[in-house]
Design a protein around this motif. Structure first.
Motif, short mmCIF file in Angstrom:
data_model
loop_
_atom_site.label_atom_id
_atom_site.label_comp_id
_atom_site.label_asym_id
_atom_site.label_seq_id
_atom_site.Cartn_x
_atom_site.Cartn_y
_atom_site.Cartn_z
N UNK A 2 0.84 -1.20 0.00
CA UNK A 2 0.00 0.00 0.00
C UNK A 2 0.87 1.25 0.00
N UNK A 3 1.91 1.24 0.82
CA UNK A 3 2.82 2.40 0.86
C UNK A 3 3.56 2.56 -0.46
N UNK A 4 3.96 1.42 -1.07
CA UNK A 4 4.68 1.49 -2.34
C UNK A 4 3.80 2.05 -3.44
N UNK A 5 2.52 1.63 -3.48
CA UNK A 5 1.60 2.15 -4.48
C UNK A 5 1.34 3.63 -4.24
N UNK A 6 1.22 4.02 -2.99
CA UNK A 6 1.04 5.44 -2.66
C UNK A 6 2.25 6.25 -3.13
N UNK A 7 3.44 5.71 -2.88
CA UNK A 7 4.66 6.40 -3.33
C UNK A 7 4.66 6.54 -4.85
N UNK A 8 4.27 5.48 -5.53
CA UNK A 8 4.19 5.53 -6.99
C UNK A 8 3.21 6.61 -7.43
#
Length: 917
Positions: free
Chosen positions: A192-198
């Motif tokens: 979830x954090x990685x997708x948010x960062x993306x």
């Protein structure tokens, strides 16, 4: 075959990953943009899926109505969401390929086609007791080299690639580990954090990409994949061959054009070339320093517990590490001394200190061979004293990496257009008083004059004379190349490529320029780089064997070939030949050129190495590399092959380390099979060749008739595609055209193909085939179709050609393309040209299905068919929105938000198609 209760659904994990990533992206949109934005995007998604999966025309009309009514900011949010989903779907697909490969290995399945294990098994079976000797000879003389190139449609940012790598690693963790509920929840949170960062990472560059930006982008694949995966691949081959202690030559290497390709790019200068080498050296040396540091931590072996060689003890004694805590740890002391020498090498080559300082001062390594000798001391001491297992880990990979990458990381090819070389040589001859007007001479006079210049060590250029900016720049490049040789060794620059080679003088002109920089020395008979002609147009491909025949007949040039080990490289241009003559004729003329070149080289006793200038898209020679290499005519693959890797295909092939290693393995396996298991060059049924020529003639006439002979076609192309926007947006470091203007002849092949892909027509990958087949069958109504079907069954060249066309046609969507056609202002022109395109597409599809026996496109490639089915519902909205953005952009021109949305849509569609440039 349908899955049954006892047959697991192999694609279920892929669908689960796509659903998970889609849900996390949706949650991110809801949290960041609000419920209304999420609801709009979800409505568009569901409507698009409904249309694609159920062929619901009401859904299509509803979708178009929603998208046409979007406000500007809504449009940007929709484009962002669907573009990011394309990227996430790519990650999931790559992970599924890895998953399926591991499943086969775990199940003990037979080696799969395209793997080295399969290729070696086939060689052992076919060659019998001769196999060991044949394989040893192959690896001794082989060269397999994918070459990274930059171009105007490269659309990935390194920051985006880093985000994607993180997401891939988290998906991989879910596959390889049995996670507890708490660990699984933590994994989802990390995703979830990685997708948010993306989502919050800027997809686009705020300024036009510089060549150095492209260099850095290319370097990311070395740190991610090549530096680590190439040594592992070599180790796997050595272990499979089972030759105890044997080490293969460095036959598999990664080449590079970024920083040396000047054709059409005025921003590649001598300073840029030197900066590129500095960045490459920093990447290579930084990797070696990190590996030495880690190796020192591992090799904590103490005297009294192990025996060591005298050479290892001497290496430890020379170290600057005098810590009493390591006085009985000779490997650590030796490695600390090596680290200090490598750090001094960093300073000597780059003029700065490395990130992690050494324990003391030391003398730098003169070259990679000195560093390799010290690593060999470690290796031999471990092997000789009962600790060989420790030599087979990190040390083995480091030794291999050094042999492959040296201090230069990757050889950079130089490339320039023959017209530039001609102008520069003409100016040098004129100012030196050797020829008043070289460019007015005929070919024979040019050759005589150039050979006379090559026979003398006297230089044409003088430091006391002024030259044009172009000539100064070209001379500076070659002098920088000479300095790179002195600094990093001759492996740093091995090839100089001449674009648009048309005759013998084009090669001799480059030889004269190399002599000016000391890279060709007549008295020594030395040539430090390969002079590589690039034959690109249909006419040049037809003339290529004759040009090389006349060239080899010149004794002075033949002596230079002998100095280069009796090997001559020739590059073939897939992109420009396609733009010039269409897909079918390009493929056929390339095939014939390879046959003619192989025969010419054999007659002169020169080894041929072909360099295939393939793009990512089928319209630029792309398609599966394994099938493409095996479909080469007999004698064209003589253990050596180079091929370009371009654009978004680089990210698709090498962005993930495991996928990257698999793609490298495929290249080696195909080259090995094409070399050792070929049928000796026997031609297929002569009737096949006659048929292919007739089909090529028909397709050529149809393609040229549309693209070059239809009044107004240039206007149609520029108005119905994104070509003008590609030319003005910050997508690459070089112009989209070689000259100012709208002429198709001047347009670079890459944006030509990319633009057709964006509007979902893919015209360069199929146009003309339907007309050609239709006419040919009309003349042979009784047995024509049966003959074509036999060609498809028995001739790999023809089968590969049709397989690639099948893929392109499946990615084509005439309904979407029709919306782009509406952008053409002249209604009569629009209707006339699009009607021709529609009719040709229908004829081509019907011809392809009839010959292959398929009921639908891609029936023979269910994996790709599944991939397209999964991603098209997410591509369709991007295309519909892009059309509207193009319309608005061309009306306003100064709205930065519209420009932003347009650029993101280009990125998203390219990601969704995966091989569009």
């Amino acid at each position: 075959m349908a899955d049954t209760p006892t047959t697991p659904d192999k694609d279920a994990p892929l669908r689960e990953d796509i659903r998970l990533l889609g849900r996390l992206l949706g949650d991110t949109v809801r949290d960041q943009q609000g419920e209304a934005s999420f609801a709009l995007i979800e409505r568009i998604r569901q409507t698009s899926v409904r249309f694609r999966r159920y062929d619901d025309l009401d859904a299509r009309r509803e979708l178009e109505g929603i998208l046409d009514a979007l406000e500007r900011e809504q449009t940007i949010q929709v484009v962002r969401a669907f573009s990011y989903f394309s990227h996430l779907a790519n990650i999931a697909e790559d992970q599924h390929h890895i998953r399926r490969s591991r499943a086969h290995l775990l199940a003990g399945s037979a080696p799969r086609e395209g793997s080295l294990a399969c290729a070696l098994e086939r060689a052992a079976h076919a060659l019998g007791q001769d196999a060991p000797a044949a394989l040893a000879d192959f690896f001794t003389h082989a060269l397999v080299s994918p070459v990274l190139t930059a171009h105007p449609t490269e659309v990935q940012r390194k920051s985006i690639l880093n985000c994607q790598t993180g997401i891939a690693q988290l998906l991989d963790e879910r596959d390889r580990m049995q996670l507890t509920p708490e660990e699984l929840a933590a994994n989802v949170d990390s995703l979830r954090r990685a997708v948010l960062t993306l989502w919050q990472t800027r997809m686009l560059r705020p300024a036009r990409l510089s060549v150095i930006d492209e260099v850095n982008n290319g370097l990311s694949y070395f740190s991610t994949t090549f530096l680590r995966e190439l040594p592992r691949l070599y180790a796997g081959i050595e272990d499979h061959l089972g030759q105890a202690g044997a080490e293969l030559p460095a036959f598999l290497q990664v080449g590079n054009w970024i920083g040396g390709d000047r054709d059409g790019n005025p921003f590649v200068t001598a300073e840029v070339l030197e900066r590129a080498f500095a960045l490459q050296a920093a990447a290579a040396l930084g990797f070696y320093l990190d590996e030495l540091h880690a190796l020192g931590a591992q090799l904590s072996l103490a005297l009294g517990l192990v025996q060591v060689s005298d050479a290892l003890l001497a290496l430890a004694e020379r170290s600057a590490d005098h810590s009493p805590h390591r006085s009985d740890e000779p490997y650590r002391r030796a490695i600390a001394g090596m680290y200090a020498r490598l750090a001094a090498t960093w300073h000597a080559l780059l003029g700065s200190a490395p990130p992690r300082p050494p324990v003391g001062e030391a003398e730098s390594y003169a070259d990679p061979a000195e560093f390799a000798a010290d690593l060999d001391i470690l290796h031999h001491s471990l092997v000789a004293n009962g600790t060989a297992a420790l030599a087979r880990g990190r040390l083995r990979h480091l030794r291999r990496a050094l042999r492959v990458f040296g201090f230069h990381l990757a050889p950079i090819d130089l490339r320039q257009n023959s017209d530039v070389h001609e102008r520069v040589v003409a100016e040098l001859l004129a100012t030196a008083g050797a020829a008043a007007d070289y460019r007015t001479l005929d070919e024979t006079a040019r050759i005589d004059l150039l050979l006379a210049e090559l026979a003398t060590p006297r230089l044409l250029a003088s430091p006391h004379l002024a030259y044009s900016e172009e000539t100064e720049s070209e001379l500076a490049i070659f002098r920088a190349a000479r300095r790179a040789h002195l600094r990093f060794g001759p492996a740093a620059i091995q090839n100089c490529i001449i674009s648009k080679t048309a005759d013998v003088s084009d090669l001799l002109e480059l030889a004269v320029l190399l002599k000016e920089a000391g890279l060709l020395r007549p008295h020594e008979g030395a040539l430090d780089v390969n002079v590589v002609p690039l034959f690109e147009t249909i006419e040049d491909l037809r003339n290529a064997p004759g040009v090389m025949d006349r060239l080899f007949a010149l004794e002075p040039y033949r002596a230079l070939v002998a100095a280069r080990g009796e090997l001559q490289e020739v590059m073939l241009g897939y992109s420009d030949s396609n733009k010039d003559g269409g897909f079918l004729t390009s493929g056929w003329e390339l095939y014939k050129a390879e046959i003619g070149l192989a025969e010419t080289f054999a007659r002169h006793g020169v080894r041929l190495r072909l360099f295939h200038g393939r793009g990512g898209s089928v319209g630029r020679g792309g398609g599966p590399s394994y099938q493409a290499i095996l479909a080469q005519p007999g004698g064209a693959v003589q253990g050596q092959i180079r091929l370009t890797e371009q654009g978004e295909v680089i990210a698709a092939k090498y962005g993930n380390p495991e996928v990257g290693r698999r793609n490298l393995e495929v290249l080696v396996a195909a080259t090995l099979e094409a070399t050792l298991l070929a049928d000796g060059g026997a031609a297929p049924d002569p009737a096949f060749l006659d048929t292919m020529q007739a089909l090529s003639d028909g397709a050529f006439a149809a393609y040229r008739g549309l693209v070059y002979e239809t009044p107004g076609f240039e206007d149609y192309f520029w108005q119905s595609t994104v070509i003008s926007e590609i030319a003005e947006l910050n997508i690459g470091s070089r112009p989209a055209s070689r000259k100012k203007g709208m002429r198709i002849e001047d347009l670079r092949a890459i944006p030509w193909v990319f633009s057709w892909a964006q509007c979902r027509l893919m015209l360069p990958g199929w146009y003309g085939f339907g007309t050609a087949v239709k006419a040919w069958l009309a003349a042979r109504p009784d047995d024509g179709l049966a003959h074509l079907r036999r060609m498809h069954r028995e001739w790999s060249f023809f089968a590969t050609l049709l397989s690639n066309m099948d893929m392109v046609l499946a990615k084509t969507d005439l309904a979407i393309a029709a919306r782009y056609a509406e952008l053409v202002r002249d209604a009569a022109l629009r209707d006339a040209i699009f009607a021709r395109i529609r009719a040709e597409w229908q004829d081509t599809v019907e011809a392809l299905l009839a010959i292959t026996g398929q009921r639908e496109l891609l029936d023979g490639n269910p994996l790709l068919k599944r991939s397209i089915r999964n991603r098209f519902p997410y591509l369709d909205p991007l295309n519909h929105v892009q059309v509207e953005l193009l319309r608005r952009h061309r009306e306003t021109h100064d709205d930065e938000r519209i420009r932003l949305g347009l650029h993101i849509s280009i990125n998203g569609i390219a990601a969704g198609l995966r091989n569009s440039g």
